[in-house]
Design a protein around this motif. Structure first.
Motif, PDB file in Angstrom:
ATOM      1  N   TYR A 179      25.312  25.604  69.306  1.00 46.52           N
ATOM      2  CA  TYR A 179      24.704  26.919  69.119  1.00 46.52           C
ATOM      3  C   TYR A 179      25.722  27.993  69.463  1.00 46.52           C
ATOM      4  CZ  TYR A 179      20.235  24.511  68.743  1.00 46.52           C
ATOM      5  OH  TYR A 179      19.230  23.691  68.324  1.00 46.52           O
ATOM      6  N   THR A 180      25.871  28.957  68.560  1.00 46.95           N
ATOM      7  CA  THR A 180      26.873  30.015  68.740  1.00 46.95           C
ATOM      8  C   THR A 180      26.720  30.723  70.080  1.00 46.95           C
ATOM      9  OG1 THR A 180      26.899  30.306  66.377  1.00 46.95           O
ATOM     10  CG2 THR A 180      27.773  32.115  67.663  1.00 46.95           C
ATOM     11  N   VAL A 181      25.480  30.957  70.473  1.00 43.73           N
ATOM     12  CA  VAL A 181      25.254  31.692  71.714  1.00 43.73           C
ATOM     13  C   VAL A 181      25.865  30.943  72.909  1.00 43.73           C
ATOM     14  CG1 VAL A 181      22.929  30.760  72.149  1.00 43.73           C
ATOM     15  CG2 VAL A 181      23.525  33.023  73.008  1.00 43.73           C
ATOM     16  N   LEU A 215      35.749  40.146  73.428  1.00 40.74           N
ATOM     17  CA  LEU A 215      35.555  39.144  72.376  1.00 40.74           C
ATOM     18  C   LEU A 215      34.669  39.711  71.278  1.00 40.74           C
ATOM     19  CD1 LEU A 215      34.868  35.968  74.580  1.00 40.74           C
ATOM     20  CD2 LEU A 215      37.051  36.829  73.698  1.00 40.74           C
ATOM     21  N   ILE A 216      35.106  39.576  70.047  1.00 42.43           N
ATOM     22  CA  ILE A 216      34.290  40.025  68.905  1.00 42.43           C
ATOM     23  C   ILE A 216      34.002  38.806  68.040  1.00 42.43           C
ATOM     24  CG2 ILE A 216      34.142  41.543  66.895  1.00 42.43           C
ATOM     25  CD1 ILE A 216      36.084  43.416  68.196  1.00 42.43           C
ATOM     26  N   PHE A 217      32.736  38.565  67.806  1.00 46.33           N
ATOM     27  CA  PHE A 217      32.355  37.400  67.015  1.00 46.33           C
ATOM     28  C   PHE A 217      32.322  37.784  65.532  1.00 46.33           C
ATOM     29  CE2 PHE A 217      28.899  34.661  65.257  1.00 46.33           C
ATOM     30  CZ  PHE A 217      29.662  33.507  65.216  1.00 46.33           C
ATOM     31  N   MET A 218      33.113  37.122  64.716  1.00 44.69           N
ATOM     32  CA  MET A 218      33.248  37.470  63.304  1.00 44.69           C
ATOM     33  C   MET A 218      32.445  36.487  62.454  1.00 44.69           C
ATOM     34  SD  MET A 218      37.353  38.306  63.546  1.00 44.69           S
ATOM     35  CE  MET A 218      37.834  36.845  62.738  1.00 44.69           C
ATOM     36  N   GLN A 252      18.798  36.857  70.043  1.00 43.95           N
ATOM     37  CA  GLN A 252      18.679  38.141  70.768  1.00 43.95           C
ATOM     38  C   GLN A 252      19.742  38.210  71.860  1.00 43.95           C
ATOM     39  OE1 GLN A 252      17.055  40.574  69.788  1.00 43.95           O
ATOM     40  NE2 GLN A 252      15.327  39.830  68.581  1.00 43.95           N
ATOM     41  N   GLU A 253      19.925  37.107  72.550  1.00 38.32           N
ATOM     42  CA  GLU A 253      20.960  37.089  73.594  1.00 38.32           C
ATOM     43  C   GLU A 253      22.348  37.256  72.968  1.00 38.32           C
ATOM     44  OE1 GLU A 253      21.268  33.531  76.055  1.00 38.32           O
ATOM     45  OE2 GLU A 253      23.130  34.288  76.910  1.00 38.32           O
ATOM     46  N   LEU A 254      22.542  36.601  71.844  1.00 35.64           N
ATOM     47  CA  LEU A 254      23.833  36.692  71.164  1.00 35.64           C
ATOM     48  C   LEU A 254      24.179  38.152  70.834  1.00 35.64           C
ATOM     49  CD1 LEU A 254      26.188  35.216  69.647  1.00 35.64           C
ATOM     50  CD2 LEU A 254      24.748  35.299  67.642  1.00 35.64           C
TER      51      LEU A 254
END
Ligand code: ATP
Length: 219
Positions: free
Chosen positions: A84-86, A100-103, A119-121
């Motif tokens: 999971y990305t989060v 950090l920037i998630f692309m 939502q957390e992400l």
């Protein structure tokens, strides 16, 4: 503050579509580094059986070895599955002091409501959403989706090319040149013995050929 762009994906295999968008975002977002993060196991993808993590990571490393500022992370190898990305971003935030920037491409981002912990992400880190051919998006579409997910309409900040809300990370929006290449198409070509030359780095093509990855099934 130094910025790192996080580029997650299955990379099954990595191709010039991924690399080109990473190259453009490197400059657009003024990044010091792009960290490519192959998924150990994608929660929302059909289990077509991505090739082994080890091979996908190796192909990624070959693809970026000549590009200072690009690196590969094997962090998902040791995180719980599915990836999971989060969880990945939380783990990376503990590891790096940089911003950090998630692309993410709009084809993935359009499914955000289905992502575990979305939502957390959205509260955790700024995101950069980019256009990908076949998943056409414009600012209005993205704004509508963001309004639904966050529950409040964002403001467009032209100087930053990003959406903002009070007390929330920005969502950057990038519409660059894009290459009509997908891993699905590459796998289909390889499975039918067609050429994939010039769609991905030559070193990757040689590696997957040598290793017999995605090769036509013997009858
Ligand atoms: P598949 O065809 O197996 O679904 P893919 O080509 O979509 O694979 P992924 O590894 O799933 O590749 O993609 C990782 C990220 O790269 C996603 O955010 C996706 O939007 C983006 N991406 C993939 N291909 C391109 C492309 N041609 N141009 C821009 N972005 C891309």
């Amino acid at each position: 503050m130094t910025r790192i762009g996080l580029f997650g994906g299955t990379f099954d295999p990595i191709h010039f579509g991924h690399l080109r968008v990473a190259e453009e975002l490197f400059y657009h977002l003024k990044l010091a580094q792009v960290l490519f993060i192959p998924a150990a196991q994608q929660p929302h993808k059909d289990i077509h059986g991505p090739v082994d993590f080890r091979h996908r990571l190796e192909m990624l490393k070959l693809a970026i070895e000549d590009r200072p500022g690009f690196s590969a992370s094997d962090i998902e190898k040791d995180l719980p599955r599915p990836s999971y990305t989060v969880n990945t971003i939380r783990a990376l935030k503990q590891k790096y002091a940089e911003e950090l920037i998630f692309m993410v491409g709009f084809d993935s981002f359009s499914q955000i409501k289905k992502w575990r912990g979305h939502q957390e992400l959205l509260a955790l880190a700024p995101l950069a959403v980019f256009r990908r051919p076949g998943a056409e998006v414009d600012r209005t579409t993205l704004k509508t989706l963001l309004t639904e997910v966050v529950g409040a309409a964002p403001t467009w900040e032209p100087d930053l090319a990003a959406f903002s809300w009070p007390n929330r990370p920005l969502i950057y929006y990038y519409e660059g040149s894009s290459l009509y290449i997908s891993s699905t198409d590459l796998r289909a070509r390889l499975a039918t013995g067609q050429s994939v030359r010039y769609l991905l780095p030559e070193s990757v093509r040689q590696y997957l050929t040598q290793e017999g990855l995605y090769a036509p099934k013997l009858k």
